[in-house]
Design a protein around this motif. Sequence first.
Motif, PDB file in Angstrom:
ATOM      1  N   LEU A 127      11.292 -60.999  88.984  1.00 24.31           N
ATOM      2  CA  LEU A 127       9.918 -60.659  88.446  1.00 24.31           C
ATOM      3  C   LEU A 127       9.376 -61.651  87.562  1.00 24.31           C
ATOM      4  CD1 LEU A 127       8.105 -58.076  88.246  1.00 24.31           C
ATOM      5  CD2 LEU A 127       9.533 -57.364  86.089  1.00 24.31           C
ATOM      6  N   GLY A 128       8.331 -62.073  87.805  1.00 21.53           N
ATOM      7  CA  GLY A 128       7.790 -63.353  87.155  1.00 21.53           C
ATOM      8  C   GLY A 128       6.498 -63.150  86.329  1.00 21.53           C
ATOM      9  N   VAL A 129       5.670 -64.163  86.127  1.00 30.18           N
ATOM     10  CA  VAL A 129       4.721 -64.255  85.256  1.00 30.18           C
ATOM     11  C   VAL A 129       3.459 -63.233  86.118  1.00 30.18           C
ATOM     12  CG1 VAL A 129       2.690 -65.578  84.390  1.00 30.18           C
ATOM     13  CG2 VAL A 129       5.026 -66.409  84.524  1.00 30.18           C
ATOM     14  N   ASN A 130       3.016 -62.420  85.323  1.00 28.18           N
ATOM     15  CA  ASN A 130       1.955 -61.395  85.725  1.00 28.18           C
ATOM     16  C   ASN A 130       2.387 -60.618  86.876  1.00 28.18           C
ATOM     17  OD1 ASN A 130      -0.166 -62.721  84.277  1.00 28.18           O
ATOM     18  ND2 ASN A 130      -0.415 -64.279  86.025  1.00 28.18           N
ATOM     19  N   GLN A 131       3.784 -60.243  86.462  1.00 23.47           N
ATOM     20  CA  GLN A 131       4.621 -59.072  87.101  1.00 23.47           C
ATOM     21  C   GLN A 131       4.689 -59.592  88.737  1.00 23.47           C
ATOM     22  OE1 GLN A 131       6.005 -56.480  85.497  1.00 23.47           O
ATOM     23  NE2 GLN A 131       5.188 -57.581  83.692  1.00 23.47           N
ATOM     24  N   ALA A 132       4.479 -60.921  88.861  1.00 25.35           N
ATOM     25  CA  ALA A 132       4.838 -61.167  90.334  1.00 25.35           C
ATOM     26  C   ALA A 132       6.187 -61.053  90.854  1.00 25.35           C
ATOM     27  CB  ALA A 132       4.521 -62.794  90.475  1.00 25.35           C
ATOM     28  N   GLU A 133       6.242 -60.379  92.055  1.00 26.31           N
ATOM     29  CA  GLU A 133       7.486 -59.960  92.583  1.00 26.31           C
ATOM     30  C   GLU A 133       7.981 -60.356  93.844  1.00 26.31           C
ATOM     31  OE1 GLU A 133       9.573 -55.556  92.273  1.00 26.31           O
ATOM     32  OE2 GLU A 133       8.060 -55.613  93.947  1.00 26.31           O
ATOM     33  N   LEU A 134       9.189 -60.835  93.951  1.00 26.24           N
ATOM     34  CA  LEU A 134       9.657 -61.438  95.322  1.00 26.24           C
ATOM     35  C   LEU A 134      10.770 -60.809  95.559  1.00 26.24           C
ATOM     36  CD1 LEU A 134       9.357 -65.286  94.463  1.00 26.24           C
ATOM     37  CD2 LEU A 134       7.885 -63.717  96.100  1.00 26.24           C
ATOM     38  N   LEU A 135      11.059 -60.329  96.955  1.00 24.94           N
ATOM     39  CA  LEU A 135      12.177 -59.337  97.212  1.00 24.94           C
ATOM     40  C   LEU A 135      13.165 -60.374  98.071  1.00 24.94           C
ATOM     41  CD1 LEU A 135      10.604 -55.988  98.375  1.00 24.94           C
ATOM     42  CD2 LEU A 135      11.566 -56.755  96.117  1.00 24.94           C
ATOM     43  N   TRP A 136      14.397 -60.125  97.741  1.00 20.34           N
ATOM     44  CA  TRP A 136      15.493 -60.881  98.641  1.00 20.34           C
ATOM     45  C   TRP A 136      15.159 -60.293 100.141  1.00 20.34           C
ATOM     46  CZ3 TRP A 136      18.282 -63.259  94.806  1.00 20.34           C
ATOM     47  CH2 TRP A 136      19.061 -64.177  95.285  1.00 20.34           C
ATOM     48  N   PRO A 137      15.515 -61.203 100.955  1.00 23.89           N
ATOM     49  CA  PRO A 137      15.156 -60.710 102.338  1.00 23.89           C
ATOM     50  C   PRO A 137      16.015 -59.858 102.836  1.00 23.89           C
ATOM     51  CG  PRO A 137      15.169 -63.209 102.259  1.00 23.89           C
ATOM     52  CD  PRO A 137      15.678 -62.600 100.954  1.00 23.89           C
ATOM     53  N   GLY A 144      31.717 -58.458 102.544  1.00 26.17           N
ATOM     54  CA  GLY A 144      30.967 -58.997 103.727  1.00 26.17           C
ATOM     55  C   GLY A 144      29.356 -58.691 103.377  1.00 26.17           C
ATOM     56  N   ALA A 145      29.024 -57.994 102.378  1.00 28.75           N
ATOM     57  CA  ALA A 145      27.687 -57.835 102.147  1.00 28.75           C
ATOM     58  C   ALA A 145      27.186 -59.133 101.482  1.00 28.75           C
ATOM     59  CB  ALA A 145      27.436 -56.617 101.341  1.00 28.75           C
ATOM     60  N   PRO A 146      25.975 -59.617 101.582  1.00 29.38           N
ATOM     61  CA  PRO A 146      25.441 -60.602 100.925  1.00 29.38           C
ATOM     62  C   PRO A 146      25.190 -60.653  99.243  1.00 29.38           C
ATOM     63  CG  PRO A 146      23.907 -60.133 102.716  1.00 29.38           C
ATOM     64  CD  PRO A 146      25.211 -58.918 102.420  1.00 29.38           C
ATOM     65  N   VAL A 147      25.480 -61.686  98.755  1.00 25.89           N
ATOM     66  CA  VAL A 147      25.636 -61.482  97.118  1.00 25.89           C
ATOM     67  C   VAL A 147      24.089 -61.712  96.910  1.00 25.89           C
ATOM     68  CG1 VAL A 147      26.061 -62.578  95.015  1.00 25.89           C
ATOM     69  CG2 VAL A 147      27.875 -62.396  96.800  1.00 25.89           C
ATOM     70  N   THR A 148      23.400 -60.733  96.212  1.00 30.33           N
ATOM     71  CA  THR A 148      22.009 -61.061  95.736  1.00 30.33           C
ATOM     72  C   THR A 148      21.859 -60.960  94.152  1.00 30.33           C
ATOM     73  OG1 THR A 148      21.736 -58.567  95.636  1.00 30.33           O
ATOM     74  CG2 THR A 148      21.449 -59.549  97.739  1.00 30.33           C
ATOM     75  N   ALA A 149      20.785 -61.255  93.590  1.00 35.30           N
ATOM     76  CA  ALA A 149      20.654 -61.355  92.048  1.00 35.30           C
ATOM     77  C   ALA A 149      19.330 -60.763  91.977  1.00 35.30           C
ATOM     78  CB  ALA A 149      20.834 -62.874  91.760  1.00 35.30           C
ATOM     79  N   SER A 150      19.344 -60.366  90.555  1.00 35.02           N
ATOM     80  CA  SER A 150      18.058 -60.017  89.898  1.00 35.02           C
ATOM     81  C   SER A 150      17.502 -61.164  88.946  1.00 35.02           C
ATOM     82  CB  SER A 150      18.307 -58.713  89.169  1.00 35.02           C
ATOM     83  OG  SER A 150      18.597 -57.599  89.684  1.00 35.02           O
ATOM     84  N   ILE A 151      16.327 -61.317  89.150  1.00 32.65           N
ATOM     85  CA  ILE A 151      15.792 -62.772  88.634  1.00 32.65           C
ATOM     86  C   ILE A 151      14.656 -62.512  87.570  1.00 32.65           C
ATOM     87  CG2 ILE A 151      15.097 -65.196  88.956  1.00 32.65           C
ATOM     88  CD1 ILE A 151      16.325 -65.000  91.792  1.00 32.65           C
ATOM     89  N   GLY A 152      14.833 -63.046  86.517  1.00 32.83           N
ATOM     90  CA  GLY A 152      13.353 -63.121  85.515  1.00 32.83           C
ATOM     91  C   GLY A 152      12.995 -64.371  85.341  1.00 32.83           C
TER      92      GLY A 152
END
Length: 410
Positions: free
Chosen positions: A378-388, A335-343
Amino acid sequence: MKYLTAMYISLSESLGIYTPDQLYELFTNKQHSMPISRHRAAIMQSRVFFFCAIFAVLVPTWSLIDLLFLPSPLWAELLVIRILSAIAFIFLAWQARKEPDLNRARWLLAGMLSITPLFYLVSDHWLQAYELSGTEQVIAELYALLPFVMIAGLTLFPLTLKELLFFATPMLAVVVLSSLPQVKSDIPQAVSTIWLFSLILGVAIFASLNQLRYMLSQVNRASYDVLTGLLTRRAGIEMLDLQFRLSLMSDSPLSILYLDLDHFKTVNDIYGHDAGDVVLRTAAQQLNDVVRKGDSVIRWGGEEFIVILPTAAPNEADDVINRIMHAGLGLRPDGAPVTASIGVAEVQADAVNDWKTMIELADHRMYTAKIQGRARSLGVNQAELLWPVAATSNKLAEKSVAQHEVAEES
């Protein structure tokens, strides 16, 4: 009606058509994927090159036969158009060596098919001006076979029905125009000529469509992953190479996302591979539904995916990631949401020189995102977005991992 239905079923089965979508794929290329279009273009251009190279030699060489059997003035006139035709074939052969492109392949094929009918019309006009007999007449009548040779050549090209009609109609018009009876006694000859051309055209259409159907099945089998329906790694590499070169040529941005599903191994270990397959299929479907039209999703291997984002700058790549995170990738069996680590990597911002470096950079950033807690990008210039749902999802997943480790120890 029963006979027509049986004939349609028999024809459909001979072409490997079992669904309306398969029938539509033979009629037009609107539903053809990029790998199919590129493969068709490569085949068409290679065969155009082969035929043009052969014709560039044979067409002027035939003038030796004209010299032996036809009047000298007529031979000189025919030699001029033979040389011009050879030059045109050489030009088309040179163009056919360029990068495969479906529109280029179509125009090259149209050019090749137009040279011979034009040659026939001009030569027929000059031949009619001379009184020929015996061997001269036999040689002259061989010119009338040129349109038949070209229409038969269509059997070697994997064309849709729409393309076949586009290429065949002008040649049919040439044959009809040249066969128009001058007197009543010429009518049977004209009818037989048009009938023979139509018969060869029908065979060419069937052979070309059958070749296209076979090519579609083979390319789809090689290009699409059976489990997820996404592009395979092999097809994805071709797409990456193409998009990277297009980006450099047009000086436009190009981003890629490297996704790895978090704690996926525990799904297989605890719930079995069938449950893992369901998670993979759902995640793949979610990715396909969320990305932009024109983007490509690749199953890179196991639970790893790559998303190609043509013309996407880093901020536009972040928009796509936000949509993926908010739409979700489905649920785990617990029942837990599936998440991913993204580069994330982008060709201009990261100043990379080839797509392999982009992959390595995105892979490294994905791995760093995993180390920093998963469920993030984790993107260009270490820009980070978190899964809600990062905190909840990771907590549940880690709980499942701990329970599994305890069960193994006991």
